[in-house]
Motif scaffolding. Structure first.
Motif, PDB file in Angstrom:
ATOM      1  N   ARG A  14       0.826  -1.217   0.000  1.00 32.61           N
ATOM      2  CA  ARG A  14       0.000   0.000   0.000  1.00 32.61           C
ATOM      3  C   ARG A  14       0.859   1.266   0.000  1.00 32.61           C
ATOM      4  O   ARG A  14       2.023   1.255   0.415  1.00 32.61           O
ATOM      5  CB  ARG A  14      -0.900   0.019   1.239  1.00 32.61           C
ATOM      6  N   LEU A  15       0.250   2.352  -0.441  1.00 29.65           N
ATOM      7  CA  LEU A  15       0.906   3.654  -0.402  1.00 29.65           C
ATOM      8  C   LEU A  15       0.814   4.208   1.021  1.00 29.65           C
ATOM      9  O   LEU A  15      -0.026   5.050   1.341  1.00 29.65           O
ATOM     10  CB  LEU A  15       0.244   4.612  -1.399  1.00 29.65           C
ATOM     11  N   THR A  16       1.678   3.701   1.870  1.00 30.79           N
ATOM     12  CA  THR A  16       1.686   4.107   3.273  1.00 30.79           C
ATOM     13  C   THR A  16       3.124   4.140   3.758  1.00 30.79           C
ATOM     14  O   THR A  16       3.968   3.393   3.249  1.00 30.79           O
ATOM     15  CB  THR A  16       0.856   3.123   4.127  1.00 30.79           C
ATOM     16  N   PRO A  17       3.438   5.002   4.714  1.00 32.97           N
ATOM     17  CA  PRO A  17       4.803   5.008   5.256  1.00 32.97           C
ATOM     18  C   PRO A  17       5.169   3.645   5.833  1.00 32.97           C
ATOM     19  O   PRO A  17       4.318   2.932   6.363  1.00 32.97           O
ATOM     20  CB  PRO A  17       4.737   6.079   6.352  1.00 32.97           C
ATOM     21  N   HIS A  18       6.432   3.284   5.741  1.00 32.34           N
ATOM     22  CA  HIS A  18       6.882   1.981   6.228  1.00 32.34           C
ATOM     23  C   HIS A  18       6.614   1.787   7.713  1.00 32.34           C
ATOM     24  O   HIS A  18       6.467   0.649   8.169  1.00 32.34           O
ATOM     25  CB  HIS A  18       8.389   1.826   5.966  1.00 32.34           C
ATOM     26  N   PHE A  19       6.555   2.883   8.451  1.00 33.43           N
ATOM     27  CA  PHE A  19       6.377   2.786   9.901  1.00 33.43           C
ATOM     28  C   PHE A  19       4.909   2.826  10.315  1.00 33.43           C
ATOM     29  O   PHE A  19       4.596   2.795  11.508  1.00 33.43           O
ATOM     30  CB  PHE A  19       7.127   3.935  10.604  1.00 33.43           C
ATOM     31  N   ASP A  20       4.000   2.876   9.351  1.00 30.40           N
ATOM     32  CA  ASP A  20       2.582   3.039   9.691  1.00 30.40           C
ATOM     33  C   ASP A  20       1.710   2.057   8.918  1.00 30.40           C
ATOM     34  O   ASP A  20       0.733   2.440   8.283  1.00 30.40           O
ATOM     35  CB  ASP A  20       2.150   4.481   9.407  1.00 30.40           C
ATOM     36  N   LEU A  21       2.051   0.777   8.968  1.00 24.71           N
ATOM     37  CA  LEU A  21       1.263  -0.224   8.252  1.00 24.71           C
ATOM     38  C   LEU A  21      -0.025  -0.592   8.980  1.00 24.71           C
ATOM     39  O   LEU A  21      -0.958  -1.108   8.382  1.00 24.71           O
ATOM     40  CB  LEU A  21       2.098  -1.495   8.040  1.00 24.71           C
ATOM     41  N   ASP A  22      -0.084  -0.332  10.292  1.00 21.81           N
ATOM     42  CA  ASP A  22      -1.248  -0.760  11.072  1.00 21.81           C
ATOM     43  C   ASP A  22      -2.460   0.143  10.869  1.00 21.81           C
ATOM     44  O   ASP A  22      -3.571  -0.338  10.657  1.00 21.81           O
ATOM     45  CB  ASP A  22      -0.901  -0.801  12.565  1.00 21.81           C
ATOM     46  N   PHE A  23      -2.250   1.463  10.960  1.00 24.17           N
ATOM     47  CA  PHE A  23      -3.394   2.383  10.932  1.00 24.17           C
ATOM     48  C   PHE A  23      -3.147   3.586  10.025  1.00 24.17           C
ATOM     49  O   PHE A  23      -3.222   4.732  10.464  1.00 24.17           O
ATOM     50  CB  PHE A  23      -3.699   2.880  12.348  1.00 24.17           C
ATOM     51  N   PRO A  24      -2.845   3.376   8.749  1.00 25.56           N
ATOM     52  CA  PRO A  24      -2.638   4.527   7.858  1.00 25.56           C
ATOM     53  C   PRO A  24      -3.940   5.295   7.640  1.00 25.56           C
ATOM     54  O   PRO A  24      -5.008   4.684   7.524  1.00 25.56           O
ATOM     55  CB  PRO A  24      -2.145   3.883   6.564  1.00 25.56           C
ATOM     56  N   LYS A  25      -3.836   6.596   7.609  1.00 22.56           N
ATOM     57  CA  LYS A  25      -5.031   7.429   7.459  1.00 22.56           C
ATOM     58  C   LYS A  25      -5.289   7.803   6.002  1.00 22.56           C
ATOM     59  O   LYS A  25      -6.421   7.780   5.539  1.00 22.56           O
ATOM     60  CB  LYS A  25      -4.888   8.701   8.302  1.00 22.56           C
ATOM     61  N   THR A  26      -4.235   8.202   5.295  1.00 18.17           N
ATOM     62  CA  THR A  26      -4.370   8.617   3.895  1.00 18.17           C
ATOM     63  C   THR A  26      -3.211   8.034   3.093  1.00 18.17           C
ATOM     64  O   THR A  26      -2.138   7.758   3.630  1.00 18.17           O
ATOM     65  CB  THR A  26      -4.349  10.152   3.763  1.00 18.17           C
TER      66      THR A  26
END
Length: 424
Positions: free
Chosen positions: A226-238
């Motif tokens: 997903r297009l999400t920061p590597h440190f935020d795979l659990d609860f990405p917002k946008t």
């Protein structure tokens, strides 16, 4: 002294002290003896005293690779309890050949551990993804066939999507692709090349027999792509579409543009984990059904081991939204108990109590007289004494343990209760 029993509770959280009925049950707040934490659960027997169980594992005592042994790490899952904790209580309260029920089966931890011990298991969950994950973990595979299928679909996906030149790019979203169904979620959360690789793999799954395990590989890959920061795979917002400072790698990182590297990595890992579990699994049956445990007809069981959802903490369907969208699964989030979106107000807590009590009351009809119900919960709102009363269970003990090695959202210490109830 409480009820004639001497209780030692140094450093025991005050909010938990006041919420345990010391007169009706033995309370073991936090183990303070000299013994090290239980390192070999198979030493636990029916004769092991609860007061001798040190369940306060640190990362050193119980490293991540042990907590996620074999199939327990086939797919990330927030809110699951560790297999060693389940094994301790299976060994103490159940015998080989008996049947254990988990009415909130989630990722299938109870079912897998029961099978290891030759204990039959029944699990229910309202989540279509959870049911697919549990079936993937517990199925008795033909080793040669599953290996062949996992690598055959990977090779076909590679031939179809890895051209070596002209791959689609996040920065050129107008590049033509094969006709696909319109899905705003997939279009927003995945770069064009990653989306094409995932959809190609998905469309091939119907050609194979072991589809649940292929769905798990696909879902796990989608989570990472997903297009999400590597440190935020659990609860990405946008979606993250620009380079960003990565707290995990301590440098500037770019969003993930492709998914095939994850499909390849997790295919190899999955086969290894399935083969590792084959060395432990038994012929004990595992029955899994997608159902609401408040109303489903449950066959006779000897007892329950479960970890219910916590009030107002996690939205379990949303946690795996990528899987629901990619696999086109039926979403029944309206049946979730304690969903985060409903909050943890007094009203939400009462509704939660009533719903959990419905589950255990329904299960009680199938539990034999004298059977145990082991319930693991972080009861910071003090809801479970009333739930036990509503279900008319005998509260035999409450064991508290410190949880100090979680990562992600719950990175700090917290306290977990193991409620030991018995059907009259």
């Amino acid at each position: 002294k409480f009820g004639g029993k001497k209780i030692y509770a140094p450093n025991f959280p005050q909010n938990l002290k006041s919420k345990i009925d010391m007169t009706s049950a033995t309370s073991i707040p936090i183990y303070r003896g000299e013994n090290k934490p239980v390192s070999i659960p198979d030493r636990v027997t029916a004769q092991t005293s609860l007061s001798d169980l040190n369940l306060n594992w640190t990362e050193k005592d119980l490293p991540e690779k042990e907590r996620t042994k074999h199939v327990h790490r086939l797919h990330p899952y927030l809110g699951k309890f560790i297999p060693q904790l389940v094994e301790v209580f299976l060994r103490k309260f159940f015998d080989r050949g008996q049947t254990v029920l988990d009415p909130f089966a989630g990722s299938g931890t109870t079912l897998v551990q029961a099978n290891e011990l030759g204990i039959r298991a029944i699990g229910y969950d309202v989540s279509a993804f959870n049911v697919s994950l549990m079936r993937a973990k517990t199925k008795h595979y033909d080793r040669d066939r599953v290996r062949k299928e996992v690598f055959d679909i990977l090779n076909k996906t590679e031939r179809s999507t890895q051209t070596g030149n002209g791959q689609l790019s996040l920065w050129n979203a107008n590049t033509p692709t094969k006709p696909r169904e319109s899905n705003p979620y997939l279009e927003s959360w995945f770069a064009p090349q990653a989306r094409e690789e995932l959809l190609t793999y998905r469309d091939l799954i119907s050609n194979y027999e072991d589809r649940d395990i292929l769905n798990v590989i696909l879902s796990r890959s989608a989570r990472s792509a997903r297009l999400t920061p590597h440190f935020d795979l659990d609860f990405p917002k946008t979606p993250q579409t620009e380079p960003y400072w990565c707290y995990k790698h301590n440098r500037t990182c770019k969003p993930t543009e492709t998914a095939f590297q994850f499909l390849k990595r997790y295919s190899l890992d999955t086969v290894t984990r399935l083969e590792a579990f084959e060395n432990y699994r038994t012929d004990a049956t595992v029955t899994i059904d997608r159902a609401d445990s408040r109303t489903v007809r449950i066959p006779p069981v000897d007892g329950v081991i479960t970890s219910p959802p916590y009030v107002g903490l996690i939205d379990y369907h949303e946690q795996h939204r990528y899987a629901y969208e990619l696999l086109q699964l039926d979403d029944r989030r309206d049946l979730e108990i304690g969903a985060a979106e409903r909050g943890s107000s007094k009203k939400a807590q009462r509704q939660y109590q009533e719903a959990i009590a419905e589950v255990f009351s329904n299960a009680s009809h199938s539990v034999r007289s004298g059977g145990y119900l082991i319930v693991v919960a972080a009861d910071k709102h003090g809801l479970y004494d009333e739930i036990a009363r509503m279900c008319q269970f005998n509260v035999e003990a409450v064991v508290q343990r410190q949880v100090n090695r979680r990562t992600g959202r719950r990175s700090s210490d917290f306290y977990e209760s193991i409620f030991i109830w018995r059907k009259p």
